[in-house]
Motif scaffolding. Structure first.
Motif, PDB file in Angstrom:
ATOM      1  N   ARG A   2     -25.826 157.365 148.839  1.00  0.00           N
ATOM      2  CA  ARG A   2     -25.162 157.622 150.115  1.00  0.00           C
ATOM      3  C   ARG A   2     -24.386 158.934 150.049  1.00  0.00           C
ATOM      4  NH1 ARG A   2     -20.147 157.059 152.239  1.00  0.00           N
ATOM      5  NH2 ARG A   2     -20.014 156.699 154.498  1.00  0.00           N
ATOM      6  N   LEU A   3     -23.672 159.168 148.951  1.00  0.00           N
ATOM      7  CA  LEU A   3     -22.902 160.404 148.821  1.00  0.00           C
ATOM      8  C   LEU A   3     -23.812 161.627 148.887  1.00  0.00           C
ATOM      9  CD1 LEU A   3     -20.180 161.782 148.277  1.00  0.00           C
ATOM     10  CD2 LEU A   3     -20.607 161.458 145.822  1.00  0.00           C
ATOM     11  N   ALA A   4     -25.019 161.497 148.354  1.00  0.00           N
ATOM     12  CA  ALA A   4     -25.965 162.621 148.354  1.00  0.00           C
ATOM     13  C   ALA A   4     -26.278 163.097 149.762  1.00  0.00           C
ATOM     14  CB  ALA A   4     -27.252 162.224 147.638  1.00  0.00           C
ATOM     15  N   THR A   5     -26.212 162.207 150.742  1.00  0.00           N
ATOM     16  CA  THR A   5     -26.523 162.585 152.128  1.00  0.00           C
ATOM     17  C   THR A   5     -25.348 163.272 152.812  1.00  0.00           C
ATOM     18  OG1 THR A   5     -25.768 160.491 153.112  1.00  0.00           O
ATOM     19  CG2 THR A   5     -28.034 160.568 152.269  1.00  0.00           C
ATOM     20  N   LEU A   6     -24.168 163.254 152.192  1.00  0.00           N
ATOM     21  CA  LEU A   6     -22.951 163.750 152.833  1.00  0.00           C
ATOM     22  C   LEU A   6     -22.491 165.098 152.308  1.00  0.00           C
ATOM     23  CD1 LEU A   6     -20.864 160.431 152.792  1.00  0.00           C
ATOM     24  CD2 LEU A   6     -22.342 161.290 154.626  1.00  0.00           C
ATOM     25  N   LEU A   7     -22.915 165.486 151.106  1.00  0.00           N
ATOM     26  CA  LEU A   7     -22.402 166.703 150.485  1.00  0.00           C
ATOM     27  C   LEU A   7     -22.834 167.948 151.249  1.00  0.00           C
ATOM     28  CD1 LEU A   7     -22.924 165.975 146.678  1.00  0.00           C
ATOM     29  CD2 LEU A   7     -20.792 165.897 147.980  1.00  0.00           C
ATOM     30  N   PRO A   8     -22.055 169.039 151.132  1.00  0.00           N
ATOM     31  CA  PRO A   8     -22.458 170.300 151.759  1.00  0.00           C
ATOM     32  C   PRO A   8     -23.774 170.804 151.174  1.00  0.00           C
ATOM     33  CG  PRO A   8     -20.217 170.433 150.878  1.00  0.00           C
ATOM     34  CD  PRO A   8     -20.785 169.141 150.414  1.00  0.00           C
ATOM     35  N   PRO A   9     -24.491 171.654 151.906  1.00  0.00           N
ATOM     36  CA  PRO A   9     -25.770 172.171 151.393  1.00  0.00           C
ATOM     37  C   PRO A   9     -25.632 172.841 150.023  1.00  0.00           C
ATOM     38  CG  PRO A   9     -25.527 172.690 153.725  1.00  0.00           C
ATOM     39  CD  PRO A   9     -24.221 172.113 153.276  1.00  0.00           C
ATOM     40  N   ASP A  10     -24.568 173.612 149.830  1.00  0.00           N
ATOM     41  CA  ASP A  10     -24.319 174.229 148.531  1.00  0.00           C
ATOM     42  C   ASP A  10     -23.545 173.230 147.672  1.00  0.00           C
ATOM     43  OD1 ASP A  10     -23.766 175.732 146.317  1.00  0.00           O
ATOM     44  OD2 ASP A  10     -22.439 177.150 147.323  1.00  0.00           O
ATOM     45  N   ARG A  11     -24.262 172.376 146.982  1.00  0.00           N
ATOM     46  CA  ARG A  11     -23.610 171.284 146.263  1.00  0.00           C
ATOM     47  C   ARG A  11     -22.766 171.771 145.098  1.00  0.00           C
ATOM     48  NH1 ARG A  11     -27.920 166.254 145.823  1.00  0.00           N
ATOM     49  NH2 ARG A  11     -28.106 165.870 148.071  1.00  0.00           N
ATOM     50  N   ARG A  12     -23.080 172.934 144.540  1.00  0.00           N
ATOM     51  CA  ARG A  12     -22.330 173.405 143.380  1.00  0.00           C
ATOM     52  C   ARG A  12     -20.897 173.802 143.743  1.00  0.00           C
ATOM     53  NH1 ARG A  12     -23.175 174.188 137.948  1.00  0.00           N
ATOM     54  NH2 ARG A  12     -25.020 173.041 137.317  1.00  0.00           N
ATOM     55  N   CYS A  13     -20.600 173.981 145.034  1.00  0.00           N
ATOM     56  CA  CYS A  13     -19.203 174.255 145.408  1.00  0.00           C
ATOM     57  C   CYS A  13     -18.401 172.963 145.466  1.00  0.00           C
ATOM     58  CB  CYS A  13     -19.126 174.994 146.743  1.00  0.00           C
ATOM     59  SG  CYS A  13     -19.205 173.934 148.206  1.00  0.00           S
ATOM     60  N   ALA A  14     -19.082 171.813 145.499  1.00  0.00           N
ATOM     61  CA  ALA A  14     -18.401 170.527 145.552  1.00  0.00           C
ATOM     62  C   ALA A  14     -18.071 170.075 144.132  1.00  0.00           C
ATOM     63  CB  ALA A  14     -19.283 169.485 146.232  1.00  0.00           C
ATOM     64  N   ALA A  15     -16.823 169.689 143.907  1.00  0.00           N
ATOM     65  CA  ALA A  15     -16.385 169.200 142.609  1.00  0.00           C
ATOM     66  C   ALA A  15     -15.851 167.787 142.790  1.00  0.00           C
ATOM     67  CB  ALA A  15     -15.303 170.107 142.027  1.00  0.00           C
ATOM     68  N   ILE A  16     -16.549 166.808 142.218  1.00  0.00           N
ATOM     69  CA  ILE A  16     -16.148 165.420 142.359  1.00  0.00           C
ATOM     70  C   ILE A  16     -15.027 165.128 141.358  1.00  0.00           C
ATOM     71  CG2 ILE A  16     -16.891 163.018 142.345  1.00  0.00           C
ATOM     72  CD1 ILE A  16     -18.223 164.734 144.489  1.00  0.00           C
ATOM     73  N   GLU A  17     -13.940 164.575 141.864  1.00  0.00           N
ATOM     74  CA  GLU A  17     -12.769 164.271 141.044  1.00  0.00           C
ATOM     75  C   GLU A  17     -12.850 162.851 140.500  1.00  0.00           C
ATOM     76  OE1 GLU A  17      -7.991 163.508 141.806  1.00  0.00           O
ATOM     77  OE2 GLU A  17      -9.140 164.746 143.219  1.00  0.00           O
ATOM     78  N   ASN A  18     -12.597 162.690 139.216  1.00  0.00           N
ATOM     79  CA  ASN A  18     -12.477 161.341 138.656  1.00  0.00           C
ATOM     80  C   ASN A  18     -11.126 160.750 139.052  1.00  0.00           C
ATOM     81  OD1 ASN A  18     -11.635 163.475 136.551  1.00  0.00           O
ATOM     82  ND2 ASN A  18     -10.568 161.661 135.813  1.00  0.00           N
ATOM     83  N   THR A  19     -11.124 159.480 139.405  1.00  0.00           N
ATOM     84  CA  THR A  19      -9.881 158.818 139.788  1.00  0.00           C
ATOM     85  C   THR A  19      -9.680 157.587 138.920  1.00  0.00           C
ATOM     86  OG1 THR A  19     -10.939 157.449 141.464  1.00  0.00           O
ATOM     87  CG2 THR A  19     -10.106 159.575 142.181  1.00  0.00           C
ATOM     88  N   GLY A  20      -8.462 157.071 138.904  1.00  0.00           N
ATOM     89  CA  GLY A  20      -8.183 155.852 138.155  1.00  0.00           C
ATOM     90  C   GLY A  20      -8.602 154.616 138.923  1.00  0.00           C
ATOM     91  N   PRO A  21      -8.743 153.488 138.239  1.00  0.00           N
ATOM     92  CA  PRO A  21      -9.230 152.265 138.892  1.00  0.00           C
ATOM     93  C   PRO A  21      -8.300 151.720 139.958  1.00  0.00           C
ATOM     94  CG  PRO A  21      -8.538 151.823 136.626  1.00  0.00           C
ATOM     95  CD  PRO A  21      -8.560 153.300 136.788  1.00  0.00           C
ATOM     96  N   LEU A  22      -7.034 152.144 139.969  1.00  0.00           N
ATOM     97  CA  LEU A  22      -6.139 151.703 141.037  1.00  0.00           C
ATOM     98  C   LEU A  22      -6.466 152.357 142.370  1.00  0.00           C
ATOM     99  CD1 LEU A  22      -2.645 151.634 139.259  1.00  0.00           C
ATOM    100  CD2 LEU A  22      -4.086 149.688 139.886  1.00  0.00           C
ATOM    101  N   ARG A  23      -7.308 153.410 142.347  1.00  0.00           N
ATOM    102  CA  ARG A  23      -7.646 154.112 143.584  1.00  0.00           C
ATOM    103  C   ARG A  23      -9.111 153.905 143.970  1.00  0.00           C
ATOM    104  NH1 ARG A  23      -3.869 157.007 146.000  1.00  0.00           N
ATOM    105  NH2 ARG A  23      -5.094 156.098 147.686  1.00  0.00           N
ATOM    106  N   VAL A  24      -9.554 152.673 143.833  1.00  0.00           N
ATOM    107  CA  VAL A  24     -10.916 152.346 144.247  1.00  0.00           C
ATOM    108  C   VAL A  24     -11.079 152.504 145.758  1.00  0.00           C
ATOM    109  CG1 VAL A  24     -10.552 149.871 144.578  1.00  0.00           C
ATOM    110  CG2 VAL A  24     -12.799 150.691 143.828  1.00  0.00           C
ATOM    111  N   ASP A  25      -9.955 152.595 146.482  1.00  0.00           N
ATOM    112  CA  ASP A  25     -10.033 152.872 147.913  1.00  0.00           C
ATOM    113  C   ASP A  25     -10.506 154.295 148.181  1.00  0.00           C
ATOM    114  OD1 ASP A  25      -7.526 153.596 146.704  1.00  0.00           O
ATOM    115  OD2 ASP A  25      -6.779 154.113 148.694  1.00  0.00           O
TER     116      ASP A  25
END
Length: 221
Positions: free
Chosen positions: A73-96
């Motif tokens: 699902r996330l793959a359908t939402l990212l900008p065309p230039d995917r390398r400008c997108a940086a996915i941040e790791n979050t802690g398990p308390l922020r599953v929201d």
């Protein structure tokens, strides 16, 4: 400078960026990007006009889908230039906010989507084999967020100035530098202990501490 896309939207993205440019500053990243892909693309356009930078994203919650379906699902939402997108790791308390709850999972996700990684040190410093995960991420590391934390705190966010807490920042930053990263480090200070000290003195101390850490890790910086 890093900008909050949420706060820029409050005054108008074009107006906010114009004020930053007029001040002679360069936008290195956007955070607090929300979940609207149209806003992601608008911010990505700004970064491209500024000569590059990272669009720091959380994945959105994955609680209604399994992990692989959430990635698709996330793959359908990212900008065309995917390398400008940086996915941040979050802690398990922020599953929201995210289903990428470890740095290792975030690197897996980035490899599948061919995008970048934002290393959020506060949320990954205690992971097993962290240096190996960072080395594997390599040039996918597009942004790094630095803060500290005291063992015993049970709330989030509850950051402290780098050097005031228990995260082995010298070791972690050394591993990030060893992975080949030479980009910006964003000092991310938020929470009751920072507010009690006051943002201005906390930020000034944090800049000095992080400068020391980076100089020790790479004297050429």
């Amino acid at each position: 400078v890093g900008l909050s896309l949420r706060k820029c939207d409050d005054v108008g993205l074009d107006r906010a960026v114009a004020r930053v440019v007029d001040a002679g500053l360069r936008v290195s990243n956007f955070v607090e990007c929300g979940s609207d892909p149209k806003r992601w693309r608008a911010a990505a356009d700004v970064l491209r006009e500024q000569g590059g930078g990272a669009l720091v994203l959380t994945t959105g919650p994955g609680v209604t889908l399994d992990w692989d379906a959430s990635v698709d699902r996330l793959a359908t939402l990212l900008p065309p230039d995917r390398r400008c997108a940086a996915i941040e790791n979050t802690g398990p308390l922020r599953v929201d906010l995210s289903f990428a709850l470890t740095l290792r999972d975030t690197v897996d996700l980035a490899e599948r989507l061919d995008c970048g990684v934002c290393v959020e040190i506060n949320s990954c410093w205690a992971e097993r084999d962290l240096a190996a995960t960072l080395a594997r991420a390599g040039d996918r590391i597009a942004h790094v967020q630095v803060s500290d934390w005291r063992v015993g705190s049970h709330c989030t966010p509850d950051r402290v100035v780098p050097g005031d807490g228990d995260i082995p920042l010298a070791r972690v930053i050394g591993a990030i530098e060893a992975a080949g990263y030479r980009g910006p480090y964003e000092i991310e200070l938020v929470g009751p202990q920072i507010e009690a000290e006051g943002y201005e003195p906390a930020i000034r101390r944090a800049i000095a501490r992080v400068d020391e850490l980076l100089s020790s890790a790479d004297p050429s910086r």
